[in-house]
Write a protein that holds these residues in place. Structure first.
Motif, PDB file in Angstrom:
ATOM      1  N   ILE A 104       0.862  -1.198   0.000  1.00 47.64           N
ATOM      2  CA  ILE A 104       0.000   0.000   0.000  1.00 47.64           C
ATOM      3  C   ILE A 104       0.887   1.232   0.000  1.00 47.64           C
ATOM      4  N   TYR A 129      -2.065   7.221  10.235  1.00 47.05           N
ATOM      5  CA  TYR A 129      -0.885   6.446   9.832  1.00 47.05           C
ATOM      6  C   TYR A 129       0.093   7.425   9.142  1.00 47.05           C
ATOM      7  N   ASP A 207      -8.295   3.281   3.148  1.00 49.87           N
ATOM      8  CA  ASP A 207      -7.236   2.310   3.447  1.00 49.87           C
ATOM      9  C   ASP A 207      -7.856   1.193   4.277  1.00 49.87           C
ATOM     10  N   ILE A 209      -6.395  -1.989   4.826  1.00 51.48           N
ATOM     11  CA  ILE A 209      -5.409  -3.066   4.953  1.00 51.48           C
ATOM     12  C   ILE A 209      -5.760  -4.053   6.079  1.00 51.48           C
ATOM     13  N   ARG A 247       6.212  -7.221   0.123  1.00 54.58           N
ATOM     14  CA  ARG A 247       5.852  -5.930  -0.436  1.00 54.58           C
ATOM     15  C   ARG A 247       4.869  -6.019  -1.603  1.00 54.58           C
ATOM     16  N   LEU A 248       3.633  -6.271  -1.317  1.00 56.65           N
ATOM     17  CA  LEU A 248       2.625  -6.280  -2.376  1.00 56.65           C
ATOM     18  C   LEU A 248       1.298  -5.711  -1.871  1.00 56.65           C
ATOM     19  N   TYR A 330      -3.387  -2.966  17.256  1.00 54.42           N
ATOM     20  CA  TYR A 330      -2.776  -1.921  18.082  1.00 54.42           C
ATOM     21  C   TYR A 330      -3.717  -1.524  19.210  1.00 54.42           C
TER      22      TYR A 330
HETATM   23  C1  LIG Z   1      -3.025   1.742   7.770  1.00 53.66           C
HETATM   24  C2  LIG Z   1      -1.864   1.173   7.041  1.00 53.66           C
HETATM   25  N1  LIG Z   1      -1.749   1.327   5.728  1.00 53.66           N
HETATM   26  C3  LIG Z   1      -0.710   0.832   5.049  1.00 53.66           C
HETATM   27  C4  LIG Z   1       0.318   0.155   5.689  1.00 53.66           C
HETATM   28  C5  LIG Z   1       1.491  -0.337   4.897  1.00 53.66           C
HETATM   29  O1  LIG Z   1       1.106  -1.400   4.102  1.00 53.66           O
HETATM   30  P1  LIG Z   1       2.072  -2.141   3.089  1.00 53.66           P
HETATM   31  O2  LIG Z   1       2.874  -3.124   3.846  1.00 53.66           O
HETATM   32  O3  LIG Z   1       1.110  -2.788   2.125  1.00 53.66           O
HETATM   33  O4  LIG Z   1       2.911  -1.103   2.435  1.00 53.66           O
HETATM   34  C6  LIG Z   1       0.254  -0.041   7.064  1.00 53.66           C
HETATM   35  C7  LIG Z   1       1.338  -0.740   7.776  1.00 53.66           C
HETATM   36  O5  LIG Z   1       1.439  -0.790   8.965  1.00 53.66           O
HETATM   37  C8  LIG Z   1      -0.870   0.480   7.760  1.00 53.66           C
HETATM   38  O6  LIG Z   1      -0.982   0.326   9.086  1.00 53.66           O
END
Ligand SMILES: Cc1ncc(COP(=O)(O)O)c(C=O)c1O
Length: 402
Positions: A104, A129, A207, A209, A247-248, A330
């Protein structure tokens, strides 16, 4: 020797989550054991990338999938991502609306580069973030944070968000579930954000993730709720599929009125100048999405127990209080009752109790007075770290020194 000039934009980059590691390593060199609650990476601790995904990577490499691939991503992966979004999040997107990225992190960089000109503003949840802040600044923009309310489980304050929209606003970012607070945004709140975005013709960057790392409640994707408001989804393989170091990630465009067409074309150009994401890892990612999914359930089950432990124990310590996280991995306890600022708390805890946490101000000024602790580490280490935090607060560590 002449000093080589460095640009202001790069000199000013900050990433405090990783800055803590530099200091911790310094202490570790003295032979002292450090308890790392600062790292949001389950793979760095007692979780590992599932065997069938590793096997798929080995097979990809062995069978010669080692060349550059299409800049937008392998067609079969874009297809698998579109299907995953439908299956898990009930989001309808076509494979053509997906771009595969190097995490991301690269997606954030690409979207910000395409959205933000000098002086433009982007709305971020506060605390947030940090790369969203860093990239907005990198491209000459202004990160503006809208309030999220601790007493209300860190839900966004819609009135504050409305007040922060200006003529220069280029988009609204949602991080759901949230890092650093662990909040899962209520459906009605996401709808209100979408309504505001619609009213002011803004895209929403969502986002997600941690979309599969949720505990009691149900996660609802922004794009699922968006009718005619354009949504750029950001997601990836790091967390649910335990592929952090590989890393994807991906971006998708959910856009019923074709308002994101030009932005998408520009991001495709950005994708072309960096050639492509890692080809064999993309192959393995198809397996991650289409193969067995037991690892996700197992991960969430373990994290939930650790969440319960960390949240309960932290609340028992005098001067510390925290809301119950509903997703991600977290806890974001308030430490202002300890008499320390968040930075002092983190520094002293590391020096005296050898526990590394991230000061809340690393997530923007609204994170002050808090620290972020990741519970993606093993149960034993969480227990020991919590014991140390407790002794530190009861004053023992000030005398004892670990
Ligand atoms: C909210 C959020 N977005 C993106 C990322 C980073 O993601 P990536 O490993 O796909 O670069 C993180 C990593 O901790 C995250 O907490």
């Amino acid at each position: 020797m002449t000093k080589i000039k460095v640009t202001e934009r790069v000199r000013n980059i900050e990433y405090a989550i990783r800055d803590v590691i530099v200091y911790a390593k310094h202490i570790a060199k003295t032979g002292k054991k450090i308890y790392y609650l600062n790292i949001g990476d389950p793979v760095a601790f007692d979780f590992d990338t599932p065997a069938h995904i590793k096997q798929a990577l080995r097979e990809a490499v062995e069978s010669g999938e080692n060349a550059y691939s299409p800049s937008e991503g392998l067609p079969e992966l874009r297809q698998a991502i579109a299907q995953k979004e439908k299956r898990i999040n009930n989001v309808n997107i076509s494979a053509e609306n997906v771009i595969v990225t190097t995490g991301i992190s690269e997606g954030i960089q690409m979207v910000m580069a395409a959205l933000i000109d000098v002086g433009d503003e982007i709305l971020l949840p506060g605390p947030t973030y940090p790369p969203y802040i860093s990239y907005a600044k990198f491209f000459g923009g202004k990160p503006i944070t809208y309030e999220t309310v601790e007493e209300n489980g860190w839900q966004p304050n819609i009135d504050d968000l409305r007040k922060k929209i200006s003529k220069k606003t280029r988009g609204i970012v949602i991080i759901n579930p949230n890092n650093p607070c662990g909040a899962l945004y209520e459906e009605k709140i996401v709808k209100q954000i979408l309504n505001l975005a619609g009213e002011y013709d803004l895209p929403v960057l969502s986002d997600e993730i941690y979309d599969q790392i949720i505990y009691e409640k149900r996660f609802v994707s922004t794009a699922y709720l968006a009718k005619d408001v354009p949504v750029i989804g950001l997601n990836g393989f790091s967390k649910a599929h335990l592929m952090t170091g590989w890393r994807l990630g991906y971006l998708y465009f959910h856009d019923s009125n074709d308002e994101l067409q030009e932005l998408k074309q520009c991001i495709e150009k950005e994708a072309r100048i960096r050639l492509c994401a890692n080809t064999p890892v993309q192959k393995a990612a198809v397996t991650a999405l289409n193969g067995p999914q037991d690892h996700v359930k197992e991960l969430v089950g373990k994290l939930r127990q650790r969440r319960d432990l960390a949240w309960k124990r932290l609340n028992e310590i005098e001067g510390i209080s925290c809301t119950k996280p509903e997703g991600a991995f977290y806890v974001f306890p308030r430490v202002s009752g300890t008499g320390f600022s968040d930075v002092e708390f983190a520094e002293n805890l590391l020096k005296k109790a050898k526990v590394a946490v991230v000061p809340g101000s690393a997530f923007g000024s609204s994170g002050r007075g808090h620290v972020r602790c990741s519970y993606a580490t093993s149960r034993d280490k969480i227990m020991e770290a919590l014991n140390r935090i407790e002794s530190f607060m009861s004053g023992k560590a000030r005398a004892v020194f670990y």
